[in-house]
Design an enzyme around this catalytic site. Structure first.
Site, PDB file in Angstrom:
ATOM      1  CG  HIS A  68      -1.906  -1.003   1.303  1.00 12.52           C
ATOM      2  ND1 HIS A  68      -3.056  -1.260   0.326  1.00 12.52           N
ATOM      3  CD2 HIS A  68      -2.088  -2.214   2.030  1.00 12.52           C
ATOM      4  CE1 HIS A  68      -3.855  -2.200   0.317  1.00 12.52           C
ATOM      5  NE2 HIS A  68      -3.169  -2.644   1.582  1.00 12.52           N
ATOM      6  CB  CYS A 100      -2.401   3.325  -4.545  1.00 16.71           C
ATOM      7  SG  CYS A 100      -3.742   2.189  -4.238  1.00 16.71           S
TER       8      CYS A 100
END
Length: 404
Positions: free
Chosen positions: A156, A198
């Site tokens: 992440h 991301c």
């Protein structure tokens, strides 16, 4: 058959390859999952999938560094205890790597850093080789100026940062400085940096070291999406960008002889497949985009075994050339004496007459028994001497030019 032509043949055969110096002799892989907890199952599956692929393409375990923060295979929530899958069909167990690969001898995994060992500090120490002397060599990145390195990271992240186990972060500047140290210490020849998270493309904006090729799964302000879930596992089992990388590698690279280029691999990551804008940065690599896209995929994902020729080998090369030339003269002399005996010339006189032409050689031959069997023995001995000299020369070169 003229066995005494062997020295000249060996000289021509062995001299050629030594004139060129290899610049890329080995491939290494650093595969990192930075997420723990069951709902991040897909990040572990991403990493193990890349591990399986580079291992299938020939990179040995001692040249793969695997960092896994959580053991999903033994998680109490895992319906399939001891197994990890990257597809809902569950045809391939990534953790044990059995089934279709059982006959290839690739079963099992070797984890180098597990659980709380997966930290930002350990990752940077791994890249820069800043360890205490007691740190095991098996957990070090033992690369040099002839090594290509594949670095894959998943987890992440956000704009220019990637989280490690939800407790700390590594920034793009941390990575850039680590790569700069690696460049200064000559720890790589070329490097391929891959990241699936991301806003992944922001993680390589700060890079400035030569020889680095970087690619990511999503642009700034974009998410990186999972591909699909397994209802029995209960969570997503793989991310889209990694899934299509694997699909390409499994489809188009069926052996270590494949000649697929990186440009084809990068072009496969379309928006329709990935659902985000996958990016590639070419400018740090010598030759830019054209040269990078024309490199073989196996230059980073497969096994390379080359020979490094060091500067001091030239003198050694001259030495063994002289040895082989001397052996060739010796063989020619024996052959000439054999012809004299066949023509009825006194071998003692022939030997004396030829002494001056061989620069007062200290080697003398008792030609009293000039039978066919005697000369066969002489021919056999000379052949063994030639082969022995070639073997000794090869051994000397091997000691001075280790395979990396």
């Amino acid at each position: 058959m003229r066995v005494f032509n062997l020295p000249a043949a060996l000289l021509a055969l062995l001299a050629g390859p030594l004139l060129a110096t290899a610049v890329h002799t080995s491939n290494w892989a650093v595969l990192v999952s930075t997420s723990r907890f069951w709902f991040n199952y897909r990040h572990l599956a991403n990493t193990l999938s890349l591990y399986r692929t580079v291992k299938r393409l020939g990179i040995p375990d001692n040249q793969i560094i695997l960092m896994l923060p959580d053991d999903m295979a033994c998680n109490p929530r895992n319906t399939f205890t001891g197994s990890v899958f990257n597809d809902k069909s569950r045809l391939l167990d990534l953790y044990d790597d059995k089934g279709a690969l059982e006959n290839l001898g690739m079963g099992g995994i070797e984890v180098d850093y597990r659980g709380n060992e997966v930290t930002v500090e350990n990752f940077i120490r791994l890249l820069t080789d800043r360890w205490p002397s007691s740190h095991p060599h098996s957990k070090r990145l033992m690369t040099g100026p002839q090594s290509n390195i594949l670095i894959y990271m998943t987890g992440h992240g956000g704009n220019e940062f990637l989280k490690f186990q939800d407790s700390e972060e590594i920034s793009s500047f941390d990575l850039a400085d680590a790569f700069a140290q690696m460049y200064e210490k000559k720890r790589y020849h070329e490097m391929l940096f891959m990241i699936d998270t991301c806003q992944a493309n922001t993680m390589y904006n700060a890079f400035y070291s030569p020889g680095v090729l970087a690619t990511g799964s999503s642009a700034k302000d974009q998410s990186s999406y999972s591909h699909h879930a397994d209802q029995d596992v209960g969570v997503a089992v793989i991310d889209r960008w990694t899934y299509f990388y694997l699909e390409f590698l499994e489809t188009y690279l069926n052996s270590t002889a494949s000649d697929v280029r990186l440009g084809e691999l990068f072009d496969y990551q379309t928006f329709e497949r990935v659902h985000s804008d996958a990016g590639v940065r070419y400018d740090l690599l010598d030759g830019g985009e054209l040269a990078a896209r024309n490199k073989r995929v196996l230059d980073f994902f497969g096994n390379v075994q080359g020979v490094e020729i060091e500067d001091g080998v030239k003198n050694t090369q001259l030495d063994w050339k002289k040895d082989l030339e001397a052996l060739q003269k010796l063989a020619a002399r024996v052959e000439g004496e054999q012809e004299d005996v066949g023509a009825g010339v006194d071998p003692t006189i022939a030997t004396t007459a030829k002494t001056d032409t061989v620069h007062q050689s200290k080697v003398t031959f008792d030609m009293a028994q000039a039978s066919d069997s005697f000369f066969k023995k002489i021919a056999g001995a000379a052949s063994l001497a030639v082969l022995g000299g070639a073997w000794m020369a090869s051994s000397a070169l091997t000691k001075q030019s280790p395979v990396k």
